[in-house]
Every structure is written in C-alpha cells, then in structure tokens.
Design a protein around this motif. Structure first.
Motif, PDB file in Angstrom:
ATOM      1  N   VAL A 110       0.864  -1.179   0.000  1.00  0.00           N
ATOM      2  CA  VAL A 110       0.000   0.000   0.000  1.00  0.00           C
ATOM      3  C   VAL A 110       0.904   1.233   0.000  1.00  0.00           C
ATOM      4  CG1 VAL A 110      -1.892  -1.140   1.235  1.00  0.00           C
ATOM      5  CG2 VAL A 110      -0.120   0.065   2.528  1.00  0.00           C
ATOM      6  N   ARG A 111       0.319   2.374  -0.303  1.00  0.00           N
ATOM      7  CA  ARG A 111       1.096   3.609  -0.261  1.00  0.00           C
ATOM      8  C   ARG A 111       1.518   3.886   1.182  1.00  0.00           C
ATOM      9  NH1 ARG A 111      -0.513   9.182  -3.485  1.00  0.00           N
ATOM     10  NH2 ARG A 111       1.617  10.017  -3.532  1.00  0.00           N
ATOM     11  N   LYS A 112       2.732   4.395   1.359  1.00  0.00           N
ATOM     12  CA  LYS A 112       3.257   4.631   2.695  1.00  0.00           C
ATOM     13  C   LYS A 112       2.284   5.472   3.508  1.00  0.00           C
ATOM     14  CE  LYS A 112       7.595   4.750   3.334  1.00  0.00           C
ATOM     15  NZ  LYS A 112       7.688   3.601   4.267  1.00  0.00           N
ATOM     16  N   ALA A 114      -0.757   4.649   4.314  1.00  0.00           N
ATOM     17  CA  ALA A 114      -2.161   4.317   4.048  1.00  0.00           C
ATOM     18  C   ALA A 114      -2.619   3.196   4.976  1.00  0.00           C
ATOM     19  CB  ALA A 114      -2.336   3.890   2.591  1.00  0.00           C
ATOM     20  N   PRO A 115      -3.927   3.101   5.227  1.00  0.00           N
ATOM     21  CA  PRO A 115      -4.442   1.995   6.054  1.00  0.00           C
ATOM     22  C   PRO A 115      -4.082   0.646   5.440  1.00  0.00           C
ATOM     23  CG  PRO A 115      -6.127   3.673   5.714  1.00  0.00           C
ATOM     24  CD  PRO A 115      -4.992   4.019   4.790  1.00  0.00           C
ATOM     25  N   LYS A 116      -3.789  -0.319   6.304  1.00  0.00           N
ATOM     26  CA  LYS A 116      -3.408  -1.647   5.837  1.00  0.00           C
ATOM     27  C   LYS A 116      -4.597  -2.602   5.964  1.00  0.00           C
ATOM     28  CE  LYS A 116       1.430  -0.990   7.099  1.00  0.00           C
ATOM     29  NZ  LYS A 116       2.587  -1.445   7.914  1.00  0.00           N
ATOM     30  N   GLY A 176       0.547   5.666  -5.710  1.00  0.00           N
ATOM     31  CA  GLY A 176      -0.866   5.970  -5.576  1.00  0.00           C
ATOM     32  C   GLY A 176      -1.672   5.677  -6.817  1.00  0.00           C
ATOM     33  N   GLU A 179      -4.749   1.266  -5.294  1.00  0.00           N
ATOM     34  CA  GLU A 179      -4.917   1.271  -3.841  1.00  0.00           C
ATOM     35  C   GLU A 179      -4.048   0.206  -3.189  1.00  0.00           C
ATOM     36  OE1 GLU A 179      -8.472   0.700  -0.527  1.00  0.00           O
ATOM     37  OE2 GLU A 179      -8.979   1.303  -2.567  1.00  0.00           O
TER      38      GLU A 179
END
Length: 249
Positions: A110-112, A114-116, A176, A179
């Motif tokens: 995921v993007r640094k 961002a929710p996992k 980005g 998602e």
C-alpha cells in the motif's frame, strides 16, 4: 544489526569461513533483485569475515539467465529455481553446488502511511480484494500466472479485471496509482513510497524459491562456495528475514 552485533557476527563467521588466507578473491555474482535490499548489509559482513570481495550485478531472473547462457563468466548465480536448473542442464552451473538460499512469499503493498487491509485469513484477503478501488500487479511471469489462477479459484477474476492495472505492484501502490499492489514481499522494500501491508495468508501463499549455484567456468569457485556457506549462516538468514525473505523450507 548494531555495530557491536555486526563485529561479533563477523568474528564468528571469520572462524567458520576460515579467513586470514592469502587467497582473498573477488567474487563475481549475478543476483536476483529479490536480494537487492539484503546485500548492502550482507556484503560487508561477508567481506570482513572472509577477506573476499563481492562484485554483484542485480537483475530479474530471465535477463540474468540470458547473460550466463551467452557465455558471461560468473562465480555464482542466485536466481529463480527454473532458471538455475536450466543452466545446470546446459552445463553453465555446477549441479553439486546447487542450494536454496531463500524464498520469497507474495505480499500486499500500500502507499506509505495508508491503512493496511486485514490479511489474517483467506476470507479477509478476499474482502480486501473486493473492497479495493484498484489493484496492481505484474501479470507476466510466475507471480501473475499464480495470481490469476488464485483469483479464479476464489471467484474473484471478474472483480479484479474490472479494476486491474498491469505493472509492478509495489511501484503502483507507492505512486498511488492503485490502492493495493501484489508483489514479492521482499521487493516492497525497494520502493520507499510503499509499505508492506502483510503477506498473503498461509493457505493461499505462493513462494518463489531462489537457489544458488557456482559457475562451471568460475574463476573463484572456492570463494563462491565460502559465500554459499555464509548465506546459510544464522547471521545472514537474520538479515534476509528482516528484508522480507524467508529461510529455505
């Protein structure tokens, strides 16, 4: 590893590898990108312990295999298992030296920051795939073949195709552009903008195995064998595990 731990490990490895010899050598190695984050730590530890020096070229398995097939002289190759076996059959690598160094499982990027997503089991993974607005992975090669087969088994093919983007899963997620991204867990750390959300659940995990073998025309076969011995040491395995790789099964 801390400097103190590094020094202690180097001392122990020096004894194990038999350093202090007058035959210090330069080892030429072709190594999979899966090890690109590990060798910056592994190389100085090995070099201090053995007094040998490493000259490493990183790359994807297929291009590295072609270089060896075209006659490039290497002391050691660490690439995908099918390529290693093919080169052994061609007489380019020494069969008796073949040993699995590590394996890499698939992970979700995921993007640094961002929710996992929850990846605790197969049902949670399925929800993560269904809920994601976009999904990226490289559909060429073994990873892509496995993932499309997995999505078919899980009844997710249509859902994925509707929001799929082809490319490096870690790169796409880090930028980005998607998602989530699916890729080798060890490769996520090559992308500063991406985080490893976790690995695929054990019941649907797929491992890429990375063996090594000494070159049939190696200039420094003994030094290459010393490197193989080092890569199987607890110190080396600890570094590789921290970088997303796993010990051989």
């Amino acid at each position: 590893m801390t400097k103190h731990a590094l020094a202690a490990a180097a001392l122990g490895l020096a004894i194990a590898l038999g350093s202090g010899s007058a035959t210090a050598a330069e080892i030429t190695a072709l190594v999979s990108n899966a090890f690109k984050t590990s060798f910056p730590e592994l190389a100085p530890l090995f070099e201090k312990a053995s007094e040998h020096r490493l000259k490493i070229a990183f790359g994807s398995t297929d291009p590295l295999k072609v270089r060896i097939e075209k006659g490039e002289t290497v002391d050691l190759a660490i690439i995908g298992d099918a390529a290693i076996d093919a080169l052994i059959k061609q007489g380019k690598l020494v069969a008796s030296t073949r040993v699995v160094v590590a394996r890499s499982g698939l992970g979700v990027a995921v993007r640094k920051g961002a929710p996992k997503p929850d990846l605790s089991n197969t049902d949670a993974f399925k929800r993560a795939i269904v809920n994601a607005k976009s999904i990226g992975f490289n559909e060429r090669g073994l990873t892509g073949i496995y993932l499309w087969g997995l999505f078919d088994r899980l009844g997710l093919t249509a859902a994925v195709k509707a929001k799929f983007k082809d490319g490096s899963g870690a790169d796409l997620a880090g930028k980005g552009e998607t998602e989530i991204g699916l890729t080798q867990a060890s490769e996520v750390m090559l992308v500063p903008e991406a985080d490893l959300a976790g690995r695929l659940p054990a019941e649907i995990q797929n491992f890429t195995v990375f063996p090594a073998a000494v070159g049939a025309s190696a200039r420094e076969p003994d030094a290459a064998r010393a490197l193989l011995k080092f890569l199987a040491s607890p110190e080396a395995l600890k570094v590789m595990r921290a970088k997303g790789l796993e010990p051989p099964a």
